[in-house]
Design a protein around this motif. Structure first.
Motif, PDB file in Angstrom:
ATOM      1  N   LEU A   2       0.812  -1.203   0.000  1.00 41.98           N
ATOM      2  CA  LEU A   2       0.000   0.000   0.000  1.00 41.98           C
ATOM      3  C   LEU A   2       0.845   1.252   0.000  1.00 41.98           C
ATOM      4  O   LEU A   2       2.064   1.205   0.159  1.00 41.98           O
ATOM      5  CB  LEU A   2      -0.958  -0.004   1.187  1.00 41.98           C
ATOM      6  N   GLN A   3       0.164   2.363  -0.188  1.00 46.73           N
ATOM      7  CA  GLN A   3       0.789   3.670  -0.191  1.00 46.73           C
ATOM      8  C   GLN A   3      -0.223   4.651   0.388  1.00 46.73           C
ATOM      9  O   GLN A   3      -1.428   4.528   0.155  1.00 46.73           O
ATOM     10  CB  GLN A   3       1.161   4.065  -1.622  1.00 46.73           C
ATOM     11  N   SER A  45       3.294   8.476   6.946  1.00 47.74           N
ATOM     12  CA  SER A  45       2.742   7.121   6.811  1.00 47.74           C
ATOM     13  C   SER A  45       2.820   6.371   8.135  1.00 47.74           C
ATOM     14  O   SER A  45       1.875   5.684   8.532  1.00 47.74           O
ATOM     15  CB  SER A  45       3.497   6.332   5.736  1.00 47.74           C
ATOM     16  N   ILE A  46       3.940   6.500   8.838  1.00 49.83           N
ATOM     17  CA  ILE A  46       4.106   5.838  10.134  1.00 49.83           C
ATOM     18  C   ILE A  46       3.091   6.381  11.124  1.00 49.83           C
ATOM     19  O   ILE A  46       2.469   5.618  11.876  1.00 49.83           O
ATOM     20  CB  ILE A  46       5.547   6.006  10.653  1.00 49.83           C
ATOM     21  N   GLN A  47       2.893   7.690  11.123  1.00 55.21           N
ATOM     22  CA  GLN A  47       1.930   8.289  12.051  1.00 55.21           C
ATOM     23  C   GLN A  47       0.514   7.812  11.749  1.00 55.21           C
ATOM     24  O   GLN A  47      -0.257   7.529  12.670  1.00 55.21           O
ATOM     25  CB  GLN A  47       2.006   9.818  11.990  1.00 55.21           C
ATOM     26  N   ASP A  48       0.158   7.685  10.470  1.00 58.76           N
ATOM     27  CA  ASP A  48      -1.160   7.156  10.107  1.00 58.76           C
ATOM     28  C   ASP A  48      -1.324   5.715  10.591  1.00 58.76           C
ATOM     29  O   ASP A  48      -2.393   5.337  11.074  1.00 58.76           O
ATOM     30  CB  ASP A  48      -1.379   7.224   8.599  1.00 58.76           C
ATOM     31  N   LYS A 104       2.920  12.723  -5.489  1.00 62.97           N
ATOM     32  CA  LYS A 104       4.135  12.729  -4.688  1.00 62.97           C
ATOM     33  C   LYS A 104       4.914  11.473  -5.026  1.00 62.97           C
ATOM     34  O   LYS A 104       4.677  10.411  -4.492  1.00 62.97           O
ATOM     35  CB  LYS A 104       3.792  12.770  -3.208  1.00 62.97           C
ATOM     36  N   SER A 105       5.866  11.634  -5.916  1.00 59.01           N
ATOM     37  CA  SER A 105       6.622  10.495  -6.422  1.00 59.01           C
ATOM     38  C   SER A 105       7.503   9.847  -5.369  1.00 59.01           C
ATOM     39  O   SER A 105       7.850   8.686  -5.483  1.00 59.01           O
ATOM     40  CB  SER A 105       7.504  10.928  -7.593  1.00 59.01           C
ATOM     41  N   PHE A 106       7.886  10.604  -4.348  1.00 58.62           N
ATOM     42  CA  PHE A 106       8.818  10.068  -3.363  1.00 58.62           C
ATOM     43  C   PHE A 106       8.111   9.523  -2.125  1.00 58.62           C
ATOM     44  O   PHE A 106       8.764   9.205  -1.135  1.00 58.62           O
ATOM     45  CB  PHE A 106       9.838  11.138  -2.975  1.00 58.62           C
ATOM     46  N   ALA A 107       6.790   9.404  -2.169  1.00 53.26           N
ATOM     47  CA  ALA A 107       6.058   8.786  -1.066  1.00 53.26           C
ATOM     48  C   ALA A 107       6.413   7.298  -1.028  1.00 53.26           C
ATOM     49  O   ALA A 107       6.481   6.647  -2.065  1.00 53.26           O
ATOM     50  CB  ALA A 107       4.556   8.966  -1.247  1.00 53.26           C
ATOM     51  N   PRO A 108       6.649   6.747   0.162  1.00 56.67           N
ATOM     52  CA  PRO A 108       7.098   5.352   0.225  1.00 56.67           C
ATOM     53  C   PRO A 108       5.986   4.358  -0.103  1.00 56.67           C
ATOM     54  O   PRO A 108       4.830   4.565   0.226  1.00 56.67           O
ATOM     55  CB  PRO A 108       7.550   5.191   1.674  1.00 56.67           C
ATOM     56  N   GLN A 109       6.394   3.302  -0.749  1.00 60.32           N
ATOM     57  CA  GLN A 109       5.512   2.161  -0.959  1.00 60.32           C
ATOM     58  C   GLN A 109       5.751   1.228   0.218  1.00 60.32           C
ATOM     59  O   GLN A 109       6.902   0.918   0.545  1.00 60.32           O
ATOM     60  CB  GLN A 109       5.843   1.484  -2.274  1.00 60.32           C
ATOM     61  N   ILE A 110       4.684   0.801   0.856  1.00 62.10           N
ATOM     62  CA  ILE A 110       4.792  -0.025   2.053  1.00 62.10           C
ATOM     63  C   ILE A 110       4.409  -1.466   1.690  1.00 62.10           C
ATOM     64  O   ILE A 110       3.292  -1.719   1.253  1.00 62.10           O
ATOM     65  CB  ILE A 110       3.882   0.492   3.176  1.00 62.10           C
ATOM     66  N   ILE A 111       5.355  -2.369   1.881  1.00 61.67           N
ATOM     67  CA  ILE A 111       5.115  -3.787   1.630  1.00 61.67           C
ATOM     68  C   ILE A 111       5.282  -4.482   2.976  1.00 61.67           C
ATOM     69  O   ILE A 111       6.333  -4.371   3.605  1.00 61.67           O
ATOM     70  CB  ILE A 111       6.101  -4.351   0.601  1.00 61.67           C
ATOM     71  N   GLY A 112       4.234  -5.156   3.425  1.00 57.10           N
ATOM     72  CA  GLY A 112       4.332  -5.734   4.754  1.00 57.10           C
ATOM     73  C   GLY A 112       3.460  -6.949   4.951  1.00 57.10           C
ATOM     74  O   GLY A 112       2.749  -7.392   4.053  1.00 57.10           O
ATOM     75  N   LYS A 113       3.549  -7.481   6.177  1.00 58.92           N
ATOM     76  CA  LYS A 113       2.732  -8.639   6.532  1.00 58.92           C
ATOM     77  C   LYS A 113       2.377  -8.572   8.008  1.00 58.92           C
ATOM     78  O   LYS A 113       3.041  -7.917   8.808  1.00 58.92           O
ATOM     79  CB  LYS A 113       3.435  -9.942   6.185  1.00 58.92           C
TER      80      LYS A 113
END
Length: 171
Positions: free
Chosen positions: A58-59, A152-155, A66-75
């Motif tokens: 997700l993102q 993203s971390i705060q969200d 915002k091209s530099f927003a991180p893509q988050i890959i997790g489990k």
């Protein structure tokens, strides 16, 4: 400082694994296609992407591009007492390709300027321009990624109501 930023995050919460699944499912919308619109809908979800089989990609939903927003890959990993989310935050592949192209162009300009200086055909002061461009590109990437990563971390913390967070740099 790495040229292409990334970070690995582990987050623990007291919620059960099913509660974490429900929260994620309720806060992720499918990725929308890019289209031109003059009106903006009220957004109720925080992230866009996919969530399936306790794995997610997700993102954070941002206004504009915002091209530099991180893509988050997790489990999600269940434990006896708590639930752990393991996430890798990285730049998207298309953004990394653009950075490689831009940095390659700047390095090429620097090498050509250096050859010109060594042949005494150009002024050495001209070598400053590729250096300034290099510093600008790297600074822009680092600042933008870091800023969007923290949002993203705060969200994520707000969604799960937790401050239990462990950060490790990806090697």
């Amino acid at each position: 400082m790495k040229l292409i930023p990334s970070e690995k995050i582990e987050m623990k919460t007291d919620l059960s694994i099913q509660e974490v699944r429900d929260i994620l499912a309720n806060n992720i919308r499918p990725k929308k296609k890019v289209f031109l619109s003059f009106t903006r809908e009220k957004e109720t979800k925080r992230f866009e992407g996919t969530f399936k089989d306790d794995e997610f990609k997700l993102q954070r939903i941002v206004v504009g591009k915002k091209s530099f927003a991180p893509q988050i890959i997790g489990k999600i990993q269940g434990d006896t007492e708590d639930t752990k989310l393991t996430m890798d935050m990285k730049l998207r592949f298309s953004t990394v390709l653009f950075l490689i192209y831009a940095l390659g162009f700047v390095c090429f300009a620097f090498i050509m300027g250096l050859i010109g200086v060594l042949n005494q055909e150009t002024n050495p002061i001209l070598l400053i321009f590729p250096f300034v461009m290099l510093v600008f590109i790297i600074g822009l990437v680092q600042y933008s990624f870091s800023n969007e990563k923290e949002k993203s971390i705060q969200d994520m913390k707000d969604m799960f109501g937790t401050d239990m967070l462990k950060r490790t740099k990806i090697k």
